[in-house]
Structure formats: structure tokens, C-alpha cells
Design an enzyme around this catalytic site. Structure first.
Site, PDB file in Angstrom:
ATOM      1  N   ASP A  30       0.849  -1.188   0.000  1.00  0.00           N
ATOM      2  CA  ASP A  30       0.000   0.000   0.000  1.00  0.00           C
ATOM      3  C   ASP A  30       0.890   1.245   0.000  1.00  0.00           C
ATOM      4  OD1 ASP A  30      -3.224   0.507   0.999  1.00  0.00           O
ATOM      5  OD2 ASP A  30      -1.818   2.196   1.102  1.00  0.00           O
ATOM      6  N   HIS A  46     -11.270  -7.035 -13.101  1.00  0.00           N
ATOM      7  CA  HIS A  46     -11.867  -5.853 -12.473  1.00  0.00           C
ATOM      8  C   HIS A  46     -13.243  -6.201 -11.906  1.00  0.00           C
ATOM      9  CE1 HIS A  46     -12.607  -1.578 -11.698  1.00  0.00           C
ATOM     10  NE2 HIS A  46     -13.863  -1.889 -11.986  1.00  0.00           N
ATOM     11  N   ASN A  87     -12.957  -3.392   2.572  1.00  0.00           N
ATOM     12  CA  ASN A  87     -13.944  -2.323   2.673  1.00  0.00           C
ATOM     13  C   ASN A  87     -14.892  -2.420   1.481  1.00  0.00           C
ATOM     14  OD1 ASN A  87     -12.693  -1.219   4.996  1.00  0.00           O
ATOM     15  ND2 ASN A  87     -11.204  -0.146   3.717  1.00  0.00           N
ATOM     16  N   GLY A  93     -16.172   2.633   3.616  1.00  0.00           N
ATOM     17  CA  GLY A  93     -14.955   3.424   3.434  1.00  0.00           C
ATOM     18  C   GLY A  93     -14.097   2.968   2.256  1.00  0.00           C
ATOM     19  N   HIS A 100     -10.307  -5.225  -3.247  1.00  0.00           N
ATOM     20  CA  HIS A 100      -8.958  -5.440  -2.699  1.00  0.00           C
ATOM     21  C   HIS A 100      -9.037  -5.887  -1.254  1.00  0.00           C
ATOM     22  CE1 HIS A 100     -10.068  -1.181  -2.315  1.00  0.00           C
ATOM     23  NE2 HIS A 100      -9.421  -1.185  -1.155  1.00  0.00           N
ATOM     24  N   HIS A 102      -6.980  -5.849   2.201  1.00  0.00           N
ATOM     25  CA  HIS A 102      -5.854  -5.271   2.942  1.00  0.00           C
ATOM     26  C   HIS A 102      -5.281  -6.370   3.849  1.00  0.00           C
ATOM     27  CE1 HIS A 102      -6.856  -0.869   2.349  1.00  0.00           C
ATOM     28  NE2 HIS A 102      -8.038  -1.377   2.127  1.00  0.00           N
TER      29      HIS A 102
HETATM   30  P1  5GP Z   1      -9.796   1.440   0.422  1.00  0.00           P
HETATM   31  O1  5GP Z   1      -9.988   2.665   1.278  1.00  0.00           O
HETATM   32  O2  5GP Z   1     -10.438   1.596  -0.931  1.00  0.00           O
HETATM   33  O3  5GP Z   1     -10.197   0.164   1.108  1.00  0.00           O
HETATM   34  O4  5GP Z   1      -8.242   1.291   0.230  1.00  0.00           O
HETATM   35  C1  5GP Z   1      -7.541   1.783  -0.869  1.00  0.00           C
HETATM   36  C2  5GP Z   1      -6.090   1.674  -0.546  1.00  0.00           C
HETATM   37  O5  5GP Z   1      -5.360   1.836  -1.728  1.00  0.00           O
HETATM   38  C3  5GP Z   1      -5.594   2.747   0.452  1.00  0.00           C
HETATM   39  O6  5GP Z   1      -5.022   2.120   1.594  1.00  0.00           O
HETATM   40  C4  5GP Z   1      -4.570   3.530  -0.365  1.00  0.00           C
HETATM   41  O7  5GP Z   1      -3.460   3.949   0.405  1.00  0.00           O
HETATM   42  C5  5GP Z   1      -4.185   2.556  -1.452  1.00  0.00           C
HETATM   43  N1  5GP Z   1      -3.775   3.176  -2.711  1.00  0.00           N
HETATM   44  C6  5GP Z   1      -4.459   4.133  -3.393  1.00  0.00           C
HETATM   45  N2  5GP Z   1      -3.805   4.463  -4.523  1.00  0.00           N
HETATM   46  C7  5GP Z   1      -2.683   3.682  -4.557  1.00  0.00           C
HETATM   47  C8  5GP Z   1      -1.602   3.569  -5.486  1.00  0.00           C
HETATM   48  O8  5GP Z   1      -1.522   4.232  -6.523  1.00  0.00           O
HETATM   49  N3  5GP Z   1      -0.639   2.662  -5.191  1.00  0.00           N
HETATM   50  C9  5GP Z   1      -0.686   1.896  -4.064  1.00  0.00           C
HETATM   51  N4  5GP Z   1       0.324   1.042  -3.877  1.00  0.00           N
HETATM   52  N5  5GP Z   1      -1.679   1.975  -3.176  1.00  0.00           N
HETATM   53  C10 5GP Z   1      -2.678   2.859  -3.416  1.00  0.00           C
HETATM   54 ZN    ZN Z   2      -9.846  -2.159 -11.861  1.00  0.00          ZN
END
Ligand code: 5GP
Ligand code: ZN
Length: 115
Positions: A30, A46, A87, A93, A100, A102
Site C-alpha cells: 500500500d 476488475h 472495505n 470506506g 482489494h 488489505h
Molecule cells: P480502500 O480505502 O479503498 O479500502 O483502500 C484503498 C487503498 O489503496 C488505500 O489504503 C490507499 O493507500 C491505497 N492506494 C491508493 N492508490 C494507490 C496507489 O496508486 N498505489 C498503491 N500502492 N496503493 C494505493
Molecule cells: Zn480495476
């Protein structure tokens, strides 16, 4: 999905720190880690969120957990433990609309998973 940031990461149009890759799954660090180990595990297909999953995706989602198992060992967080968070949607959120998982670990995580 043309304007999906994670699809761009899959296509290597945006650089990322990849820790695992096969023909169906990609895992990368991340960009804004909230724990010493913070890895995102994603299907290359996707799928917007858990809500868009179908029965056809059941094997793929199972494989994601096998990959998480593998990475946890690779990152040495398998013994002390870790957390997997998905999420979904606005209240959940979810910021990036590509499913994805985490993978968080490397420290004792707080007990609160919501606030
Ligand atoms: P969400 O809030 O959608 O569950 O998590 C999205 C995650 O993607 C966040 O933790 C954010 O830091 C990560 N993220 C967003 N854009 C990028 C990116 O361009 N590269 C990487 N490696 N992580 C990203
Ligand atoms: Zn996608």
C-alpha cells in the site's frame, strides 16, 4: 477499466512494489501504509466490490486467501498474526473501486475495527 488505478497497476502503467503475482492475482504494498506490513491483494479481473461478486468468482476468492497465507509467511507475520480487511462501498470506506484485500500486520493492531 480505463480509469481504474488498480487496473493500471496490474498493467504496470503505474509503478508499485509487487510482492506476489500470478495470472489471476496481484499483491503490492500500500502506498500509504498504516502498519509495518500493509499489502493489497487484488484479483486481476476488475470486480468493483464484494457486492459485484458472482458465483463464478468463488474459486478466485478462495485463491486470494491462499495467496494471503503465502504472503503472510513470506512477510514473517504468520506466527504473530495479522488482519485482513475488505472495505465495501461508501459506508465501508472503500476508496478504490476495484476489489482489494488489505493484509495488515507487523505490529499489535488496535482492537477497534470500526469507530
Ligand atoms: P480502500 O480505502 O479503498 O479500502 O483502500 C484503498 C487503498 O489503496 C488505500 O489504503 C490507499 O493507500 C491505497 N492506494 C491508493 N492508490 C494507490 C496507489 O496508486 N498505489 C498503491 N500502492 N496503493 C494505493
Ligand atoms: Zn480495476
Amino acid at each position: 477499466m480505463d480509469n481504474c488505478i488498480f487496473c493500471k497497476i496490474i498493467k504496470k502503467e503505474i509503478p508499485s512494489n509487487i510482492v506476489y503475482e500470478d495470472n489471476q492475482i496481484l499483491a503490492f504494498r500500500d502506498i500509504n501504509p498504516v502498519a509495518p506490513v500493509h499489502i493489497l491483494v487484488i484479483p486481476k479481473k476488475h470486480i468493483e466490490s464484494v457486492i459485484e461478486l458472482s458465483k463464478d468468482d468463488e474459486i478466485l476468492i478462495g485463491k486470494i486467501y491462499t495467496v494471503i497465507n503465502k504472503i503472510a509467511k513470506q512477510e514473517n507475520i504468520n506466527e504473530k498474526g495479522f488482519r485482513v480487511i475488505v472495505n465495501c462501498g461508501e459506508d465501508g470506506g472503500q476508496e478504490v473501486k476495484h476489489l482489494h484485500f488489505h493484509l495488515l500486520g507487523g505490529k499489535k493492531l488496535g482492537v477497534k475495527i470500526c469507530e
